[in-house]
Design a protein around this motif. Structure first.
Motif, PDB file in Angstrom:
ATOM      1  N   ILE A  20      -3.467  -5.314   9.985  1.00  0.00           N
ATOM      2  CA  ILE A  20      -2.315  -4.485   9.587  1.00  0.00           C
ATOM      3  C   ILE A  20      -1.862  -4.894   8.189  1.00  0.00           C
ATOM      4  O   ILE A  20      -2.269  -5.946   7.681  1.00  0.00           O
ATOM      5  CB  ILE A  20      -1.130  -4.562  10.594  1.00  0.00           C
ATOM      6  N   GLN A  21      -1.014  -4.053   7.587  1.00  0.00           N
ATOM      7  CA  GLN A  21      -0.562  -4.355   6.221  1.00  0.00           C
ATOM      8  C   GLN A  21       0.319  -5.607   6.228  1.00  0.00           C
ATOM      9  O   GLN A  21       1.216  -5.739   7.065  1.00  0.00           O
ATOM     10  CB  GLN A  21       0.221  -3.159   5.667  1.00  0.00           C
ATOM     11  N   LYS A  22       0.072  -6.499   5.287  1.00  0.00           N
ATOM     12  CA  LYS A  22       0.819  -7.768   5.232  1.00  0.00           C
ATOM     13  C   LYS A  22       2.295  -7.521   4.903  1.00  0.00           C
ATOM     14  O   LYS A  22       3.184  -8.073   5.528  1.00  0.00           O
ATOM     15  CB  LYS A  22       0.199  -8.684   4.175  1.00  0.00           C
ATOM     16  N   LEU A  62      -3.151  -8.034   5.907  1.00  0.00           N
ATOM     17  CA  LEU A  62      -3.972  -7.792   4.718  1.00  0.00           C
ATOM     18  C   LEU A  62      -3.338  -6.753   3.797  1.00  0.00           C
ATOM     19  O   LEU A  62      -2.425  -6.033   4.191  1.00  0.00           O
ATOM     20  CB  LEU A  62      -5.347  -7.250   5.160  1.00  0.00           C
ATOM     21  N   ARG A  63      -3.871  -6.642   2.560  1.00  0.00           N
ATOM     22  CA  ARG A  63      -3.515  -5.524   1.685  1.00  0.00           C
ATOM     23  C   ARG A  63      -4.057  -4.251   2.316  1.00  0.00           C
ATOM     24  O   ARG A  63      -5.183  -4.237   2.811  1.00  0.00           O
ATOM     25  CB  ARG A  63      -4.188  -5.707   0.313  1.00  0.00           C
ATOM     26  N   ASP A  64      -3.279  -3.184   2.308  1.00  0.00           N
ATOM     27  CA  ASP A  64      -3.718  -1.966   3.010  1.00  0.00           C
ATOM     28  C   ASP A  64      -5.032  -1.407   2.452  1.00  0.00           C
ATOM     29  O   ASP A  64      -5.875  -0.932   3.219  1.00  0.00           O
ATOM     30  CB  ASP A  64      -2.612  -0.904   3.026  1.00  0.00           C
ATOM     31  N   ASP A  65      -5.242  -1.542   1.137  1.00  0.00           N
ATOM     32  CA  ASP A  65      -6.467  -0.987   0.517  1.00  0.00           C
ATOM     33  C   ASP A  65      -7.734  -1.651   1.074  1.00  0.00           C
ATOM     34  O   ASP A  65      -8.814  -1.079   1.033  1.00  0.00           O
ATOM     35  CB  ASP A  65      -6.486  -1.236  -0.996  1.00  0.00           C
ATOM     36  N   ASP A  66      -7.605  -2.895   1.555  1.00  0.00           N
ATOM     37  CA  ASP A  66      -8.782  -3.636   2.023  1.00  0.00           C
ATOM     38  C   ASP A  66      -9.116  -3.355   3.491  1.00  0.00           C
ATOM     39  O   ASP A  66     -10.188  -3.723   3.964  1.00  0.00           O
ATOM     40  CB  ASP A  66      -8.548  -5.145   1.855  1.00  0.00           C
ATOM     41  N   ASN A  84      -4.477   8.421   3.951  1.00  0.00           N
ATOM     42  CA  ASN A  84      -4.745   8.535   2.514  1.00  0.00           C
ATOM     43  C   ASN A  84      -5.713   7.444   2.051  1.00  0.00           C
ATOM     44  O   ASN A  84      -6.638   7.707   1.282  1.00  0.00           O
ATOM     45  CB  ASN A  84      -3.425   8.477   1.723  1.00  0.00           C
ATOM     46  N   VAL A  85      -5.521   6.223   2.560  1.00  0.00           N
ATOM     47  CA  VAL A  85      -6.400   5.111   2.172  1.00  0.00           C
ATOM     48  C   VAL A  85      -7.780   5.276   2.831  1.00  0.00           C
ATOM     49  O   VAL A  85      -8.815   5.068   2.199  1.00  0.00           O
ATOM     50  CB  VAL A  85      -5.752   3.748   2.543  1.00  0.00           C
ATOM     51  N   VAL A  86      -7.784   5.705   4.102  1.00  0.00           N
ATOM     52  CA  VAL A  86      -9.062   5.894   4.804  1.00  0.00           C
ATOM     53  C   VAL A  86      -9.923   6.914   4.056  1.00  0.00           C
ATOM     54  O   VAL A  86     -11.114   6.681   3.806  1.00  0.00           O
ATOM     55  CB  VAL A  86      -8.836   6.386   6.262  1.00  0.00           C
ATOM     56  N   PHE A 101       3.745   7.261  12.181  1.00  0.00           N
ATOM     57  CA  PHE A 101       4.643   6.745  11.136  1.00  0.00           C
ATOM     58  C   PHE A 101       3.912   6.743   9.796  1.00  0.00           C
ATOM     59  O   PHE A 101       2.738   7.101   9.728  1.00  0.00           O
ATOM     60  CB  PHE A 101       5.203   5.354  11.502  1.00  0.00           C
ATOM     61  N   GLY A 102       4.609   6.351   8.717  1.00  0.00           N
ATOM     62  CA  GLY A 102       3.984   6.357   7.388  1.00  0.00           C
ATOM     63  C   GLY A 102       3.633   7.767   6.945  1.00  0.00           C
ATOM     64  O   GLY A 102       2.628   7.992   6.277  1.00  0.00           O
ATOM     65  N   LYS A 103       4.500   8.727   7.318  1.00  0.00           N
ATOM     66  CA  LYS A 103       4.183  10.122   6.975  1.00  0.00           C
ATOM     67  C   LYS A 103       4.499  10.383   5.501  1.00  0.00           C
ATOM     68  O   LYS A 103       5.619  10.109   5.041  1.00  0.00           O
ATOM     69  CB  LYS A 103       4.964  11.086   7.872  1.00  0.00           C
TER      70      LYS A 103
HETATM   71  N1  LIG Z   1       7.112   7.082   0.517  1.00  0.00           N
HETATM   72  C1  LIG Z   1       6.386   6.900   1.575  1.00  0.00           C
HETATM   73  N2  LIG Z   1       6.792   7.303   2.785  1.00  0.00           N
HETATM   74  C2  LIG Z   1       6.030   7.105   3.879  1.00  0.00           C
HETATM   75  N3  LIG Z   1       4.834   6.489   3.855  1.00  0.00           N
HETATM   76  C3  LIG Z   1       4.388   6.064   2.689  1.00  0.00           C
HETATM   77  C4  LIG Z   1       5.131   6.228   1.499  1.00  0.00           C
HETATM   78  N4  LIG Z   1       4.458   5.672   0.484  1.00  0.00           N
HETATM   79  C5  LIG Z   1       3.350   5.191   1.034  1.00  0.00           C
HETATM   80  N5  LIG Z   1       3.275   5.419   2.362  1.00  0.00           N
HETATM   81  C6  LIG Z   1       2.205   5.015   3.282  1.00  0.00           C
HETATM   82  O1  LIG Z   1       2.245   3.604   3.384  1.00  0.00           O
HETATM   83  C7  LIG Z   1       1.031   3.035   2.878  1.00  0.00           C
HETATM   84  C8  LIG Z   1       1.341   1.726   2.198  1.00  0.00           C
HETATM   85  O2  LIG Z   1       2.187   1.961   1.099  1.00  0.00           O
HETATM   86  P1  LIG Z   1       2.630   0.798   0.119  1.00  0.00           P
HETATM   87  O3  LIG Z   1       3.402   1.421  -0.976  1.00  0.00           O
HETATM   88  O4  LIG Z   1       3.248  -0.301   0.908  1.00  0.00           O
HETATM   89  O5  LIG Z   1       1.178   0.363  -0.374  1.00  0.00           O
HETATM   90  P2  LIG Z   1       0.671  -0.700  -1.406  1.00  0.00           P
HETATM   91  O6  LIG Z   1       1.695  -0.911  -2.465  1.00  0.00           O
HETATM   92  O7  LIG Z   1      -0.691  -0.237  -1.771  1.00  0.00           O
HETATM   93  O8  LIG Z   1       0.594  -2.023  -0.498  1.00  0.00           O
HETATM   94  P3  LIG Z   1      -0.427  -3.263  -0.475  1.00  0.00           P
HETATM   95  O9  LIG Z   1       0.331  -4.374  -1.122  1.00  0.00           O
HETATM   96  O10 LIG Z   1      -0.682  -3.531   0.982  1.00  0.00           O
HETATM   97  O11 LIG Z   1      -1.676  -2.855  -1.215  1.00  0.00           O
HETATM   98  C9  LIG Z   1       0.444   4.115   1.988  1.00  0.00           C
HETATM   99  O12 LIG Z   1      -0.966   3.981   1.825  1.00  0.00           O
HETATM  100  C10 LIG Z   1       0.822   5.376   2.731  1.00  0.00           C
HETATM  101  O13 LIG Z   1      -0.066   5.599   3.822  1.00  0.00           O
END
Ligand SMILES: Nc1ncnc2c1ncn2[C@@H]1O[C@H](COP(=O)(O)OP(=O)(O)OP(=O)(O)O)[C@@H](O)[C@H]1O
Ligand SMILES: O=P(O)(O)OC[C@H]1O[C@H](OP(=O)(O)OP(=O)(O)O)[C@H](O)[C@@H]1O
Ligand SMILES: [Mg+2]
Length: 297
Positions: A20-22, A62-66, A84-86, A101-103
């Protein structure tokens, strides 16, 4: 999965490894979902790995991109990550379950005063984005050539500092665009967090995963539904019953007051608002709406 099976899998350390995202947008909702699924995780500050005490699962932060890469490689068996990342990473993983969630959406945005003339108006433009693959796919679809400037964050600042003419970034409320003098022009992807799975997990891990999905679905169904109670005069019951779907049928119990009943029913939020005024017109009163914690059909 029975509690004995769960205990022996935990003892054997035969556990499902979940990435999961850190920290960031998905972290808290991911932890909350696991908690609602009854999975007890002690997440020490700065710990990169954690085990559940009561479910055969181990967490990697982890970082979500990884996450798609780790799941494809089998370093983690499953992951919670944004669609979006997938789609950007294009890894061979199975999208097993939407998590609700994360919509957000991936959209093009232009300066507030400008008009966006569709995909072809991007010809020759500089586009700043953290999603070069998805943007390139979009441009290819319309046979448009543009200059993609890949940046990893604060994309909305790019037009203001002369780095790009247009951006393509995630939008939810739209307030980041607004604060940077931009407006949303075209949505290219709708996204939410999903559970992704490695394609070659063992049958035991697949069984643990099914048990986890069963819990996730019970939690999500419950969130979309409400337990509604009301009192009504008995003569109104036939008409009220016609309005109520319920899980099988509504529960109707006599009240201590002669000629009145209490009606219990499970309704979605939308259904509730659609019928509440008709229920009142038919004589229902004392209508209570309660949250449901888990729902197993
Ligand atoms: N404004 C938002 N509202 C809802 N969900 C979002 C929003 N922005 C991003 N997300 C979702 O949350 C995910 C993680 O966003 P976040 O901005 O935390 O990523 P990040 O900065 O790339 O983090 P990391 O440090 O893990 O690389 C995104 O890939 C997306 O799926
Ligand atoms: O439409 P809004 O509700 O304003 O949300 C959109 C913003 O949210 C995300 O960034 P986040 O806030 O997660 O920060 P980050 O850029 O550091 O990843 C995304 O990259 C946008 O900048
Ligand atoms: Mg990231």
């Amino acid at each position: 999965m029975s509690s004995n099976e769960i205990s022996s899998l935990i003892e054997e350390k035969n556990v499902l490894r979940l990435a999961i995202q850190k920290s960031g947008r998905l972290h808290d909702d991911s932890m909350k979902l696991l908690k609602e699924c009854g999975i007890d995780i002690s997440n020490g500050i700065n710990k990169l790995k954690s085990e559940a005490a009561n479910f055969p699962i181990e967490l990697y932060f982890l970082r979500d991109d990884d996450i798609p890469q780790y799941v494809e490689d089998g370093v983690a068996d499953i992951g919670f990550v944004g669609e979006n990342v997938v789609f950007e990473k294009k890894k061979s993983v199975e999208i097993t379950e939407k998590l609700g969630f994360g919509k957000c959406r991936l959209s093009f945005a232009v300066r507030k005063g400008e008009e966006f003339g569709g995909a072809t108006s991007l010809q020759g433009k500089r586009i700043a984005t953290s999603y070069p693959v998805l943007v390139q796919d979009y441009l290819d679809k319309y046979n448009v050539k543009a200059d993609i400037q890949e940046i990893s964050g604060s994309v909305e600042i790019a037009p203001g500092i002369g780095l790009a003419d247009v951006i393509c970034d995630l939008v939810s409320s739209g307030s980041t665009l607004f604060m940077n003098g931009l407006k949303e022009a075209d949505v290219i992807l709708q996204s939410q967090a999903v559970l992704i799975t490695n394609q070659n997990i063992t049958p035991i891990k697949r069984a643990i995963l099914e048990s986890l999905i069963f819990r996730i679905q019970a939690v999500r169904k419950a969130k979309n539904n409400k337990y509604v109670l009301m009192n009504a005069p008995n003569e109104a019951l036939p008409e009220i019953e016609k309005l109520l779907p319920g899980m099988k049928s509504p529960t109707i119990l006599p009240l201590a007051v002669e000629g009145w009943s209490s009606i219990h029913v499970v309704l979605s939020e939308t259904q509730f608002w659609e019928i509440v005024q008709d229920l009142k017109k038919l004589g229902a009163e004392g209508i209570l709406v309660l949250p449901i914690e888990k729902m197993v059909l």
